[in-house]
Design an enzyme around this catalytic site. Structure first.
Site, PDB file in Angstrom:
ATOM      1  N   GLU A   1       0.824  -1.173   0.086  1.00 59.49           N
ATOM      2  CA  GLU A   1       0.040   0.055   0.135  1.00 59.49           C
ATOM      3  C   GLU A   1       0.836   1.189  -0.067  1.00 59.49           C
ATOM      4  OE1 GLU A   1      -2.588   1.677  -0.363  1.00 59.49           O
ATOM      5  OE2 GLU A   1      -4.447   0.199   0.156  1.00 59.49           O
TER       6      GLU A   1
ATOM      7  N   ARG B   1      -7.354   0.767  12.650  1.00 56.45           N
ATOM      8  CA  ARG B   1      -5.851   1.117  12.325  1.00 56.45           C
ATOM      9  C   ARG B   1      -6.004   2.250  10.966  1.00 56.45           C
ATOM     10  NH1 ARG B   1      -4.897  -0.932   7.247  1.00 56.45           N
ATOM     11  NH2 ARG B   1      -5.710  -2.637   6.543  1.00 56.45           N
TER      12      ARG B   1
ATOM     13  N   ASN C   1      -5.242   3.577   7.419  1.00 56.79           N
ATOM     14  CA  ASN C   1      -5.023   2.799   6.287  1.00 56.79           C
ATOM     15  C   ASN C   1      -4.458   3.601   5.151  1.00 56.79           C
ATOM     16  OD1 ASN C   1      -5.687   0.551   4.988  1.00 56.79           O
ATOM     17  ND2 ASN C   1      -7.184   1.830   3.681  1.00 56.79           N
TER      18      ASN C   1
ATOM     19  N   GLU D   1     -12.065  -5.378   8.809  1.00 58.14           N
ATOM     20  CA  GLU D   1     -12.685  -5.037   7.558  1.00 58.14           C
ATOM     21  C   GLU D   1     -14.119  -5.182   7.439  1.00 58.14           C
ATOM     22  OE1 GLU D   1     -10.325  -6.756   4.420  1.00 58.14           O
ATOM     23  OE2 GLU D   1      -8.439  -6.319   5.285  1.00 58.14           O
TER      24      GLU D   1
ATOM     25  N   ASN E   1     -10.168   4.850   2.039  1.00 57.37           N
ATOM     26  CA  ASN E   1      -9.109   4.929   1.169  1.00 57.37           C
ATOM     27  C   ASN E   1      -8.794   6.391   0.760  1.00 57.37           C
ATOM     28  OD1 ASN E   1      -7.010   2.717   0.583  1.00 57.37           O
ATOM     29  ND2 ASN E   1      -9.062   1.525   0.759  1.00 57.37           N
TER      30      ASN E   1
ATOM     31  N   ASP F   1      -9.735   1.480  -4.515  1.00 60.78           N
ATOM     32  CA  ASP F   1      -8.659   1.296  -3.343  1.00 60.78           C
ATOM     33  C   ASP F   1      -8.100   2.798  -3.326  1.00 60.78           C
ATOM     34  OD1 ASP F   1      -6.273   0.680  -1.782  1.00 60.78           O
ATOM     35  OD2 ASP F   1      -7.211  -1.253  -1.858  1.00 60.78           O
TER      36      ASP F   1
END
Length: 295
Positions: free
Chosen positions: A19, A102, A104, A123, A150, A201
């Site tokens: 990522e 968390r 991201n 998730e 995202n 994403d």
């Protein structure tokens, strides 16, 4: 329309969840992370040199900051990272975040503020939301009650910001004012109308104000016009595409992170580049990210 590109593997990393691709214009390297393996990677395209540091926790993103440091979003808050001494130092928690969440994804705006999102580490639960980090303070800003956030992504003129709801398959947009306040959030793209099996994403704008996004389980990258229409797609050699950035001396090399997470042994065998850092050349340029202002 489909754009034919010569997609190449520039670094074989087998990331579980690659990522956060980000071009560091000062160092002329690509930074990215493997969230699940707690790794912060850098790659130098001029020499091919690369290395990774191991973070204290899951790390969702890294952004170049002042004084040679990076700002990092870890599971339990924001840290600085000193690449010279390979040292992580906790800067602050994200107020009000449940321990099951968390960090991201994140970006900077043209004034060096950090726009970031949190998510449920499982998730599933809609406990994620967006925040802004401005001169040491973290405050809610943008959509909330999101399972997987995202982005965000800020337009090249700094006047618009896109927030992605990955499981909801929607990209929302808002006007971004000079003082950091937001106008009303509105739907920008419903990606399910174009890619019903994929999940949007990490997004990024190019210098023309078009938005590009990785498509998880989508086998491609998509580019949208400034008014949210699908412009083109770029087929990719693996299915789980996460974040992309523009880099290189002309800002026309697109670097793309990918993930092995969720792929069956059969799909992994068929996709040997899954989890690698990929790249292709773009006909349009991106723009350099503003460095984080820490105080």
């Amino acid at each position: 329309m489909e754009m034919k590109a010569d997609v190449r593997e520039v670094l074989h990393t087998e990331c579980t969840l690659g990522e956060g691709a980000l071009w560091d214009a000062e160092r002329k390297v690509v930074w990215f992370v493997d969230i699940k393996q707690h790794r912060v990677w850098h790659y130098d395209p001029a020499t091919g040199s690369n290395a990774h540091a191991v973070a204290p926790e899951q790390v969702g993103w890294v952004l170049p900051a002042e004084n040679g440091l990076l700002l990092c979003g870890l599971k339990d808050g924001l840290y600085t990272f000193d690449p010279t001494h390979q040292a992580f130092k906790k800067l602050s928690a994200v107020p009000g975040e449940p321990v099951t969440n968390r960090n991201n994804d994140a970006c900077t705006d043209t004034r060096g503020r950090v726009w970031m999102g949190t998510m449920d580490d499982g998730e599933k639960d809609a406990t994620g939301r967006f925040y802004v980090f401005d001169k040491g303070n973290v405050t809610p800003a943008g959509p909330d009650h999101v399972s997987i956030t995202n982005g965000p992504a800020v337009s090249p003129d700094g006047k618009r910001i896109v927030f992605t709801d990955t499981l909801g398959k929607k990209l929302h947009i808002a006007d971004l004012r000079d003082d950091g306040s937001l106008g009303p959030t509105r739907l920008f793209v419903d990606s399910a109308t174009h890619f019903p099996e994929a999940y949007p994403d990490g997004p990024v704008f190019d210098a023309e104000g078009y938005l590009w996004t990785g498509l998880y389980a989508g086998d491609r990258i998509a580019r949208f016009t400034p008014d949210g229409r699908l412009d083109t797609t770029v087929p990719m050699p693996t299915s789980n595409l996460t974040k992309l950035c523009f880099g290189g001396t002309d800002m026309k090399t697109v670097y793309v992170t990918s993930a092995r997470a969720g792929l069956s042994p059969e799909k992994l065998a068929a996709q040997p580049l899954a989890g690698s850092l990929l790249a292709f050349d773009s006909p349009v340029a991106g723009f350099a990210a503003t460095r984080v202002k820490l105080s």
